[in-house]
Motif scaffolding. Structure first.
Motif, short mmCIF file in Angstrom:
data_model
loop_
_atom_site.label_atom_id
_atom_site.label_comp_id
_atom_site.label_asym_id
_atom_site.label_seq_id
_atom_site.Cartn_x
_atom_site.Cartn_y
_atom_site.Cartn_z
N HIS A 1 -16.81 24.68 -48.61
CA HIS A 1 -16.28 25.81 -47.92
C HIS A 1 -16.27 25.76 -46.47
O HIS A 1 -17.02 24.94 -45.76
N TRP B 1 -10.78 29.00 -51.19
CA TRP B 1 -11.11 28.91 -52.68
C TRP B 1 -10.53 29.87 -53.48
O TRP B 1 -9.93 29.50 -54.40
N GLU C 1 -21.31 25.03 -47.22
CA GLU C 1 -20.68 25.39 -46.14
C GLU C 1 -20.55 24.80 -44.95
O GLU C 1 -21.61 24.28 -44.59
N GLU D 1 -15.94 29.08 -57.45
CA GLU D 1 -15.96 29.28 -56.20
C GLU D 1 -17.23 29.28 -55.55
O GLU D 1 -17.63 28.83 -54.52
N LEU E 1 -16.28 28.12 -42.82
CA LEU E 1 -16.74 29.44 -42.21
C LEU E 1 -15.75 29.89 -41.26
O LEU E 1 -15.32 28.91 -40.20
N SER F 1 -19.17 24.80 -40.70
CA SER F 1 -18.87 25.73 -39.68
C SER F 1 -17.17 25.38 -39.21
O SER F 1 -16.69 26.04 -38.36
N THR G 1 -11.01 32.53 -47.46
CA THR G 1 -10.80 32.62 -48.52
C THR G 1 -9.98 31.49 -49.27
O THR G 1 -8.89 31.80 -50.24
N ARG H 1 -16.91 33.00 -45.04
CA ARG H 1 -16.39 32.17 -45.84
C ARG H 1 -14.68 32.73 -45.66
O ARG H 1 -14.53 33.71 -45.97
#
Length: 298
Positions: free
Chosen positions: A184, A195, A214, A209, A186, A216, A193, A191
């Motif tokens: 993911h 996914w 995550e 999902e 950020l 950056s 969107t 997060r």
């Protein structure tokens, strides 16, 4: 036609006379002591007079050497002043354009293309920054709408595809989704969107999902995908090279679009600057090419 001694020999003489040492002038001239000695000897031979007295204590200027030094020092000073003035004048004609762009966009999309801009507009010097500030002439922004206080032009919208390391290309998609973490990205500590939007477009449940890692920046997620850490939903404009050379594989033909894209923002104070207008025109042309990117599914 002027009858002058070797300018190289005169330069070597002037440097040696200022240091009053052949050895000390070596580093300034980036030559060997022997080369300096040869040039001084050639100069003395051409003039028919000694310029230095030499003994075990070192070298000293003769009367003729002092006369020559005074003359050529003034001449070299005058040449230096004029050439510096000409150089400064030429530099002042060049325009410096400071561009701000998101880190991944600057690294993966903008930087590889800048050579064509520099060839097309050679009198502009570019400074590409990733830290936004008011003094920037030009900003490329990741967002979904124009700014009211800037001249905002839409560049291109993101087109997201599911990708993973090449070794995953032949595995069934449902097995990959169940086994590998989702990578993911950020934005403003939340997060993106990517996914859920892609899963909706693919008609797949969102249960895949939440599980994941995550990052950056998008660039970090791309590197993790290249390493086989997990699979990622990525704007294909940012991974054109990896898709082309096969280091990343598209794991599905499904593509989701937006809602974010990239915008060109210019403050009113810079809107009529010729360098800014040239860069904006070039950028729009490159953006149009990127929007038509076509890479085959592995």
């Amino acid at each position: 036609m002027r009858r002058l001694p070797s300018l190289t020999a005169l330069r070597f003489f002037e440097e040696s006379a200022r240091h009053m040492s052949f050895n000390k002038s070596v580093s300034a001239l980036c030559v060997t002591p022997g080369a300096i000695s040869r040039q001084i000897r050639l100069l003395e031979d051409s003039l028919g007079t000694r310029l230095f007295d030499r003994d075990h204590k070192g070298i000293r200027l003769t009367a003729q050497g002092r006369d020559l030094l005074e003359c050529i020092a003034d001449a070299f000073d005058a040449i230096e002043r004029v050439t510096r003035s000409l150089s400064s004048s030429r530099k002042s004609e060049r325009k410096r354009l400071t561009v701000c762009a998101p880190p991944t966009f600057a690294t993966r999309w903008l930087s590889p293309r800048l050579g064509s801009f520099m060839r097309a507009v050679p009198d502009v010097d570019l400074s590409v920054r990733t830290d936004d500030a008011d003094e920037r002439h030009f900003s490329i922004r990741f967002g979904y709408e124009a700014l009211a206080d800037r001249r905002s032009d839409f560049l291109f919208i993101e087109r997201h595809v599911l990708v993973g390391a090449a070794r995953y290309a032949d595995e069934p998609l449902d097995a990959l989704l169940a086994r590998l973490p989702a990578l993911h990205v950020l934005h403003n500590d939340a997060r993106l969107t990517l996914w859920p939007d892609w899963l909706d477009a693919a008609g797949l449940p969102r249960e895949y999902e939440p599980r994941g890692i995550e990052f950056s920046t998008l660039d970090q997620a791309i590197h993790a995908a290249l390493a086989g850490t997990g699979i990622a939903v990525v704007d294909r404009s940012m991974i054109a090279d990896e898709l082309r050379d096969g280091t990343l594989a598209m794991l599905s033909a499904v593509e989701s679009t937006g809602p974010y894209g990239y915008w060109i923002d210019v403050a009113a104070v810079h809107a009529d600057d010729d360098g800014v207008k040239a860069f904006a025109q070039w950028l729009r042309a490159e953006g149009a090419k990127s929007a038509g990117l076509s890479v085959p599914l592995v």
